[in-house]
Design a protein around this motif. Structure first.
Motif, PDB file in Angstrom:
ATOM      1  N   SER A 156     -17.389  -9.191 -44.356  1.00 60.35           N
ATOM      2  CA  SER A 156     -17.980  -8.005 -44.683  1.00 60.35           C
ATOM      3  C   SER A 156     -19.327  -7.663 -43.998  1.00 60.35           C
ATOM      4  CB  SER A 156     -18.271  -7.863 -46.164  1.00 60.35           C
ATOM      5  OG  SER A 156     -19.525  -8.407 -46.559  1.00 60.35           O
ATOM      6  N   PRO A 158     -23.344  -6.649 -44.260  1.00 59.81           N
ATOM      7  CA  PRO A 158     -24.282  -6.975 -45.298  1.00 59.81           C
ATOM      8  C   PRO A 158     -24.648  -5.992 -46.185  1.00 59.81           C
ATOM      9  CG  PRO A 158     -25.366  -7.058 -43.134  1.00 59.81           C
ATOM     10  CD  PRO A 158     -24.094  -6.728 -42.870  1.00 59.81           C
ATOM     11  N   SER A 199     -29.926 -12.939 -48.957  1.00 55.09           N
ATOM     12  CA  SER A 199     -31.089 -12.905 -48.419  1.00 55.09           C
ATOM     13  C   SER A 199     -32.013 -12.081 -49.474  1.00 55.09           C
ATOM     14  CB  SER A 199     -31.546 -12.540 -46.865  1.00 55.09           C
ATOM     15  OG  SER A 199     -30.830 -11.262 -46.713  1.00 55.09           O
TER      16      SER A 199
HETATM   17  P1  ADP Z   1     -21.828 -16.590 -39.420  1.00 52.58           P
HETATM   18  O1  ADP Z   1     -20.514 -16.225 -38.511  1.00 52.58           O
HETATM   19  O2  ADP Z   1     -22.793 -17.331 -38.317  1.00 52.58           O
HETATM   20  O3  ADP Z   1     -21.479 -17.056 -40.555  1.00 52.58           O
HETATM   21  P2  ADP Z   1     -22.144 -13.771 -39.290  1.00 52.58           P
HETATM   22  O4  ADP Z   1     -23.253 -12.978 -38.441  1.00 52.58           O
HETATM   23  O5  ADP Z   1     -20.797 -13.566 -38.765  1.00 52.58           O
HETATM   24  O6  ADP Z   1     -22.663 -15.202 -39.419  1.00 52.58           O
HETATM   25  O7  ADP Z   1     -22.398 -13.260 -40.723  1.00 52.58           O
HETATM   26  C1  ADP Z   1     -21.719 -13.915 -41.776  1.00 52.58           C
HETATM   27  C2  ADP Z   1     -21.896 -12.916 -42.900  1.00 52.58           C
HETATM   28  O8  ADP Z   1     -23.228 -12.914 -43.341  1.00 52.58           O
HETATM   29  C3  ADP Z   1     -21.513 -11.396 -42.832  1.00 52.58           C
HETATM   30  O9  ADP Z   1     -20.804 -11.268 -43.958  1.00 52.58           O
HETATM   31  C4  ADP Z   1     -22.643 -10.919 -42.878  1.00 52.58           C
HETATM   32  O10 ADP Z   1     -22.863  -9.575 -43.443  1.00 52.58           O
HETATM   33  C5  ADP Z   1     -23.777 -11.518 -43.523  1.00 52.58           C
HETATM   34  N1  ADP Z   1     -24.841 -11.543 -43.234  1.00 52.58           N
HETATM   35  C6  ADP Z   1     -25.637 -11.680 -41.993  1.00 52.58           C
HETATM   36  N2  ADP Z   1     -27.049 -11.730 -42.113  1.00 52.58           N
HETATM   37  C7  ADP Z   1     -27.316 -11.453 -43.186  1.00 52.58           C
HETATM   38  C8  ADP Z   1     -28.597 -11.639 -43.953  1.00 52.58           C
HETATM   39  N3  ADP Z   1     -29.997 -11.489 -43.469  1.00 52.58           N
HETATM   40  N4  ADP Z   1     -28.411 -11.493 -45.237  1.00 52.58           N
HETATM   41  C9  ADP Z   1     -27.529 -11.391 -45.856  1.00 52.58           C
HETATM   42  N5  ADP Z   1     -26.137 -11.481 -45.522  1.00 52.58           N
HETATM   43  C10 ADP Z   1     -26.308 -11.638 -44.127  1.00 52.58           C
END
Ligand code: ADP
Ligand code: MG
Ligand code: ZN
Length: 479
Positions: A156, A158, A199
């Protein structure tokens, strides 16, 4: 103290309900004896080659379409490299650069109203095995049955700001994928697993704060608790002058707290590269049209149709369409008893109560679903009364009895033949001379009393309308 708001993004893994695994012919069935659904391909023997299971693509396209995504017409697999004992190949085949679906959105409803949650992407990948700790030998064993079971991961944006939104979204995903027949989404069996990225930031701040990720929380209730805990932990940390570290944390549902599992890895750590053993997947217009044409009616449409065409109240429609199991029971019941309103009344008041008393969710009940409509029909045709109908329905749910057979065997059919009722009611009148006298002298209330006495003598098996008719006739003759 500043006011904070949460920002949450979810990564949801769903095991697809295909019969065989994603790259081999092994069964995907849950619960087999350890290492019995395994071959040289899914156990990662060197020199073997994968063959893509077509249904996986079809299921992913269905999910993406239902979640309003763009379908990537040329998508491909990548290798995600890491070592763990449950992953015998030391890489997972996944999609990084060109996932099969992107840019979707899902409508959710909460106490705050309606909101859209963005879907960043959906990709296809294979599941890993399972480590099992054996308390007798104090050794950790590995079960490869789950290796190569197909998954979709739904990532999804954020967009969540509360635990309530997260729960509403997960329920919506679960309903949608169950309707599609794409996944059974049983959190308790691990076929739907959610990672929660969370976060906090002061209200009004544009930039996101540093997030932590909580992996594989096992139930919706636990997810809600984990979110509240982690929010408070991060706020306290910041208020005390500290900083949130980006890391993966584990939620301990018994201790009701999260603790550090490992520092957060990023895409570079996995040394992704294009999967050389699989061709890119090209999705033609024709294929896309065909898959879309075969999609079943989803919850929102169904709910509208129940209200507009079948005349069910919104409340009823909402509850029924909230569960695929209830939809199946309802549609069969309405068909058999020929009356959607009766079907929904019986299901919502009686069936759900029986399910609740038995301590099992409707999904787990195991009975012939035609029986519900048959019970209603017996009642509507005057063959049994409503009270007996409820008893029979309980027996249907608990012991899977066949309604008609059960009624005959236990002599529950109601007596509606007037001539057989008459002598019994005559006896009742003779035994209640005083009440009869008062009735004839103008005390109307005693009629109800005499009905009650007659029903009792007939052991509750008589058709109440027939009893009324006979009683009235006998009393009129006495005037
Ligand atoms: P990764 O693949 O390293 O887990 P992604 O950028 O694909 O990281 O993000 C994974 C999930 O984290 C996504 O659902 C995204 O919406 C969410 N996300 C990214 N940044 C934040 C943030 N600062 N706070 C909360 N959720 C976040
Ligand atoms: Mg992640
Ligand atoms: Zn296999």
């Amino acid at each position: 103290m500043a006011e904070y708001e949460m920002v949450i993004g979810l990564e949801v893994h769903c095991e697809l309900s295909t019969k065989s695994k994603i790259f081999c012919g092994c069964s995907t069935k849950f619960g087999g004896a350890p290492n019995t659904h395994v071959c040289e391909i899914c156990s990662g023997m060197p020199g073997t080659l994968p063959t893509l299971n077509k249904s996986v693509v079809e299921f992913a396209v269905k999910a993406g379409t239902a979640l309003n995504c763009e379908i990537t017409r040329k998508n491909k697999f990548d290798r995600k490299n890491y070592f763990y004992p449950d992953l015998p190949k030391a890489y997972q085949v996944s999609q990084l650069y060109l996932p099969i679906c992107r840019n979707g959105k899902v409508e959710i409803k909460t106490s705050e109203g309606t909101k859209y949650i963005g879907i960043h992407e959906i990709h296809m990948e294979e599941d890993a095995g399972k480590l099992v700790h054996d308390p007798y030998t104090e050794k950790t064993l590995v079960d490869y049955n789950r290796c190569g079971v197909p998954l979709i991961e739904i990532v999804s944006e954020p967009d969540f700001r509360s635990a309530e939104e997260v729960i509403a979204y997960l329920e919506k995903l679960r309903d949608t994928l169950q309707y599609l027949g794409v996944s059974d989404c049983k959190m308790q069996e691990g076929s739907m697993r959610a990672d929660v990225n969370l976060s906090v930031r002061p209200v009004g701040q544009k930039e996101f704060g540093t997030r932590t990720e909580m992996k594989n929380i096992a139930s919706l209730k636990a997810i809600a608790r984990a979110i509240e805990y982690e929010r408070d932990r991060q706020i306290d940390l910041i208020e005390d002058g500290g900083k949130v570290t980006q890391e993966t944390r584990r939620w301990d549902d018994e201790k009701e707290m999260t603790y550090t599992m490992r520092s957060k890895e990023n895409a570079q750590d996995y040394k992704y590269f294009p999967e050389p053993d699989l061709m890119p997947i090209v999705i033609s217009e024709e294929y896309l049209e065909q898959v879309k044409a075969n999609m079943p009616e989803l919850a929102d449409k169904k709910k509208e149709r129940y209200m507009n065409e079948l005349g069910l109240p919104e409340y009823d429609s909402d509850i029924i369409t909230g569960s695929v199991a209830l939809v199946k029971i309802f549609e069969k019941t309405a068909e058999i008893c020929g009356n959607p309103k009766d079907a929904s009344n019986w299901i919502l008041t009686d069936l759900l109560k029986i399910a609740n008393d038995s301590g099992k969710p409707v999904e787990d009940l195991d009975f012939r679903i035609e029986s519900v409509g048959e019970v209603i029909k017996l009642v509507n045709d005057g063959k049994i009364n409503r009270k007996t109908g409820k008893q029979v329905l309980s027996k249907v749910v608990e012991e899977n009895v066949i309604p008609e057979e059960y009624v005959v065997k236990n002599g529950l059919a109601q007596v509606s033949d007037l001539s057989s009722i008459e002598p019994i009611i005559k006896d009742v009148l003779a035994a209640n001379e005083k009440a009869v006298g008062e009735y004839l002298a103008g005390n109307e209330k005693n009629f109800q009393f005499l009905i009650g006495q007659s029903m009792r003598s007939l052991k509750g098996k008589a058709d109440p309308q027939a009893v009324r008719t006979v009683l009235q006739k006998l009393l009129d003759e006495m005037r």
